[in-house]
Write an enzyme that holds these catalytic residues in place. Structure first.
Site, PDB file in Angstrom:
ATOM      1  N   ASP A   1       1.885 -11.373   6.884  1.00 14.11           N
ATOM      2  CA  ASP A   1       2.305 -10.538   5.749  1.00 14.11           C
ATOM      3  C   ASP A   1       3.678  -9.918   5.982  1.00 14.11           C
ATOM      4  O   ASP A   1       4.221  -9.281   5.074  1.00 14.11           O
ATOM      5  CB  ASP A   1       1.268  -9.439   5.473  1.00 14.11           C
TER       6      ASP A   1
ATOM      7  N   GLY B   1       0.809  -1.212   0.000  1.00 10.25           N
ATOM      8  CA  GLY B   1       0.000   0.000   0.000  1.00 10.25           C
ATOM      9  C   GLY B   1       0.845   1.266   0.000  1.00 10.25           C
ATOM     10  O   GLY B   1       0.350   2.367  -0.238  1.00 10.25           O
ATOM     11  N   ARG B   2       2.109   1.108   0.300  1.00  8.03           N
ATOM     12  CA  ARG B   2       3.010   2.281   0.304  1.00  8.03           C
ATOM     13  C   ARG B   2       4.398   1.802  -0.072  1.00  8.03           C
ATOM     14  O   ARG B   2       5.397   2.268   0.444  1.00  8.03           O
ATOM     15  CB  ARG B   2       3.039   2.918   1.678  1.00  8.03           C
TER      16      ARG B   2
HETATM   17  P1  AMP Z   1       2.865  -3.003   7.706  1.00  4.50           P
HETATM   18  O1  AMP Z   1       2.569  -2.198   8.899  1.00  4.50           O
HETATM   19  O2  AMP Z   1       4.073  -2.553   6.965  1.00  4.50           O
HETATM   20  O3  AMP Z   1       2.948  -4.467   7.958  1.00  4.50           O
HETATM   21  O4  AMP Z   1       1.629  -2.773   6.731  1.00  4.50           O
HETATM   22  C1  AMP Z   1       0.412  -3.446   6.786  1.00  4.50           C
HETATM   23  C2  AMP Z   1      -0.423  -3.090   5.575  1.00  4.50           C
HETATM   24  O5  AMP Z   1      -0.851  -1.741   5.638  1.00  4.50           O
HETATM   25  C3  AMP Z   1       0.294  -3.247   4.252  1.00  4.50           C
HETATM   26  O6  AMP Z   1      -0.625  -3.702   3.306  1.00  4.50           O
HETATM   27  C4  AMP Z   1       0.742  -1.833   3.954  1.00  4.50           C
HETATM   28  O7  AMP Z   1       0.964  -1.627   2.587  1.00  4.50           O
HETATM   29  C5  AMP Z   1      -0.429  -1.021   4.479  1.00  4.50           C
HETATM   30  N1  AMP Z   1      -0.039   0.339   4.867  1.00  4.50           N
HETATM   31  C6  AMP Z   1       0.654   0.714   5.965  1.00  4.50           C
HETATM   32  N2  AMP Z   1       0.841   2.044   5.998  1.00  4.50           N
HETATM   33  C7  AMP Z   1       0.285   2.540   4.880  1.00  4.50           C
HETATM   34  C8  AMP Z   1       0.132   3.865   4.320  1.00  4.50           C
HETATM   35  N3  AMP Z   1       0.659   4.941   4.936  1.00  4.50           N
HETATM   36  N4  AMP Z   1      -0.517   3.991   3.150  1.00  4.50           N
HETATM   37  C9  AMP Z   1      -1.046   2.909   2.531  1.00  4.50           C
HETATM   38  N5  AMP Z   1      -0.953   1.654   2.997  1.00  4.50           N
HETATM   39  C10 AMP Z   1      -0.293   1.467   4.155  1.00  4.50           C
HETATM   40 MG    MG Z   2       4.242  -5.154   6.239  1.00  9.20          MG
END
Ligand code: AMP
Ligand code: MG
Length: 484
Positions: free
Chosen positions: A246, A86-87
Site C-alpha cells: 500500500d 484513513g488520515r
Molecule cells: P501508513 O503507515 O501511512 O502506510 O498507513 C497504513 C494504514 O493505516 C493506512 O490505511 C492509513 O490510512 C492508516 N492510518 C495510519 N495512521 C492513521 C491514523 N492516525 N488514523 C487513521 N488511519 C491511519
Molecule cells: Mg501508507
C-alpha cells in the site's frame, strides 16, 4: 489553478467522498512557493484564509468534495483487504505548467470512512519529517512525491504523549498503489481492476494504450519504474522503512514517507523502523521486497492478461523477470558515476562490491566516503578518506586498485571529479539532524527547520555549514517511528 476531479469521478466503490471539518487554528509552517508556481497556484492565494482552508481541510474553491481513496495492502507480508486513506484525502488533480496532472493529497486532515480505530490526524513531527525528506529526495533527482506545504492545526493529537497536530500537503503523479489493484482483485471485482488499469494507463502510461496487450505492458512498465526507483534509493543509502504494497506507487515515485532514513555508516542489514523488527525492509532487502510487491501486482492483474490462467502466469513471470535487468542497469551506471568512471570494464561490479565490503568492515560513513573519494581525485591525498574507515577494512588496497582503474579512463580527471561531485551528495537528511530540527519545531522554534530545508535543497554544494557531519556516538538515532 486548474483543479480536476478525475479519480473522484471513477465508480463509487473507488473512493469515499468527504466533507472535511475545519481545524481550530490552521497555520502554514512552510509553503513551497516554487512548487506552487509550477502547479499554477498563486502563493498569495494559498496564504489567504481560502487558501489555508484548501491546504488544511481540502476545501475546493469549486465546492467539489475531496475523497478518501480505497486500497488494500500486504503489511509486512500479511494481507489486509481494506486499508484506504484513513488520515488522508485526495483533493483533486491540478494541471501543472508543463501540462502534466498532479494529485493534491493531504495527510493528517481528519477521519475518513477508512480510519478504523485511528484518529485521522497526524502529529507535527512526522509531517515535518516527510516535508524534509521528500524535498531532499527531489533535490537528489530521485522520483518522489513532493511537499507543497506543512501546517499546524492548532489542535493536539494523542500519541505516546500529546503533540501538536499537523497536516502535510503532498503532490504526486498519482496516489494509486499496488494495494489499490489488490483491493479490487481481492473482492473478485475484475471489472474494478480493469477500470483502474485503464485509468492508470490513460494518466501515467498513455503510450501503452496502443500495445498489443496493454495490461501486460502496464505490468512491465511498472516493474521497470520500480526497479529503477529502488536502484536509485540504494545509490544514496535511502531506506524507505515500510515498503508495504500500500506504500508502493504505480507511478514509480517514492511515497508514504514514514520511518524512512538514510544510512550513516554503511550496513546492508540496517533497519531503522521500530515496527520492522524482523528486518524485512532492511537497506539491502529493498530490491527483493520491491520485486515481491510487484508479484502481488501481477497476481491482481492476472485476469486481465489472458483468459487462460496458465498463459497469464507465464506472461506475468516474463514481465517480472525484467526487474533484475533494469535494476542492474541503473545500479551499475550509477555506481560507475559515483566512482568517476565513464568507460565500462568487466571488473567494475567487483570493484564496487569490494568497496562496499570495506565500508561495512570499516563502519565507514556512506555519504562521506563518496564525497571524499571525489575530493581525492583533485587532492591526491588519501588521509581524509582513510580516517573514515575503522581498522581491518582493506580500504588502502582498494584505493590503489581504484586509482589504477581511474587511470584507464580516457578522459581528464577533472571530468571524473565533476561527475562524482554532482552525483555524490554532500548533504543528506541525517536522522540526528531531522530529530533535532523536529524537537526545536515542536518547542516552537522553526528556524532550524527552515535552515535544514534550505540546505537540503542544494545537496551537492560545498558550503561550510557542518550539515554533512555524521552523528557523534551519542547523537546516533537507532530507531525511527511512524509516530502517526
Ligand atoms: P501508513 O503507515 O501511512 O502506510 O498507513 C497504513 C494504514 O493505516 C493506512 O490505511 C492509513 O490510512 C492508516 N492510518 C495510519 N495512521 C492513521 C491514523 N492516525 N488514523 C487513521 N488511519 C491511519
Ligand atoms: Mg501508507
Amino acid at each position: 489553478m486548474q483543479l480536476s476531479r478525475i479519480y473522484a469521478s471513477l465508480p463509487e466503490r473507488f473512493s469515499a467522498p468527504l466533507s472535511p471539518a475545519p481545524f481550530r487554528n490552521p497555520q502554514i509552517v512552510t509553503l513551497n512557493e516554487p512548487l506552487a508556481r509550477e502547479l499554477g497556484m498563486n502563493p498569495d492565494w494559498l496564504r489567504s484564509p481560502a487558501g489555508i482552508a484548501f491546504l488544511s481541510q481540502g476545501l475546493r474553491p469549486d465546492g467539489g468534495a475531496p475523497v478518501a481513496m480505497a486500497y488494500a495492502g500486504h503489511q509486512f507480508g500479511h494481507f489486509v483487504p481494506s486499508l484506504g486513506d484513513g488520515r488522508a484525502m485526495l483533493v483533486g488533480e491540478v494541471t501543472d505548467r508543463s501540462g502534466r496532472l498532479r494529485d493534491i493529497h493531504l495527510k493528517g486532515s481528519g477521519p475518513t470512512p477508512f480510519s478504523r480505530r485511528g484518529d485521522g490526524r497526524a502529529a507535527l513531527g512526522p509531517v515535518l519529517r516527510e516535508y524534509m525528506v521528500s524535498e531532499a529526495m527531489h533535490a537528489l533527482g530521485i522520483p518522489t512525491a513532493r511537499a507543497l506545504a506543512a501546517l499546524t492545526t492548532g489542535e493536539s493529537v494523542a500519541r505516546e504523549t500529546m503533540q501538536p497536530g499537523g497536516v502535510i500537503v503532498r503532490v504526486a503523479s498519482s496516489h494509486v498503489r499496488v494495494g489499490t489493484f489488490q483491493y479490487f482483485a481481492a473482492q473478485g471485482d475484475i471489472e474494478g481492476v480493469r477500470i483502474l488499469a485503464d485509468h492508470v494507463i490513460g494518466r501515467l502510461y498513455p503510450e501503452l494504450a496502443e500495445a498489443e496487450n496493454p495490461y501486460l505492458a502496464l505490468l512491465e512498465a511498472v516493474t521497470a519504474r520500480q526497479a529503477d526507483l529502488v536502484a536509485r534509493w540504494m545509490l544514496v543509502g535511502f531506506i524507505h522503512g515500510v515498503m508495504n504494497t500500500d506504500n508502493m506507487s504505480i507511478a514509480g515515485e517514492t511515497i508514504d514517507f514514514g520511518p524512512c532514513a538514510f544510512l550513516d555508516a554503511y550496513d546492508p542489514a540496517k533497519v531503522f523502523s521500530f515496527i520492522d523488527q524482523n528486518g524485512r525492509y532492511a537497506y539491502g532487502n529493498q530490491p527483493d521486497m520491491a520485486l515481491w510487491n510487484l508479484g502481488r501486482l501481477a497476481e491482481a492483474l492476472l485476469p486481465l492478461l489472458d483468459s487462460n490462467r496458465e498463459k497469464a502466469i507465464e506472461q506475468a513471470k516474463d514481465a517480472l523477470m525484467r526487474f533484475d535487468g533494469v535494476f542492474n542497469d541503473t545500479y551499475l551506471v550509477g555506481w560507475r558515476r559515483k566512482l568517476g568512471l565513464a568507460r565500462e570494464e568487466n571488473g567494475d561490479a567487483r570493484l564496487t562490491g569490494r568497496l562496499l565490503t570495506a565500508m561495512h568492515r570499516g563502519d565507514a560513513d556512506f555519504t562521506l566516503t563518496f564525497r571524499r573519494l571525489g575530493d581525492m581525485v583533485r587532492t591526491e591525498q588519501t588521509d581524509s578518506l582513510v580516517t573514515l574507515f575503522g581498522p581491518g577494512s582493506g580500504i588502502e588496497d582498494w584505493i590503489g586498485d581504484w586509482l589504477a582503474r581511474l587511470g584507464r579512463e580516457e578522459r581528464p580527471v577533472e571530468a571524473s571529479y565533476t561527475d562524482m561531485q554532482t552525483t555524490n551528495p554532500r548533504i543528506i537528511p541525517r536522522n540526528h539532524r531531522i530529530e533535532e530540527t523536529i524537537q526545536s519545531a515542536v518547542a516552537g522554534d522553526y528556524a532550524p527547520f527552515h535552515r535544514l530545508v534550505e540546505t537540503l535543497s542544494h545537496p551537492f554544494d560545498d558550503a561550510a555549514d557542518g550539515f554533512e557531519v555524521p552523528p557523534a556516538p551519542h547523537e546516533k538515532v537507532m530507531n525511527t517511528f511512524c509516530g502517526t
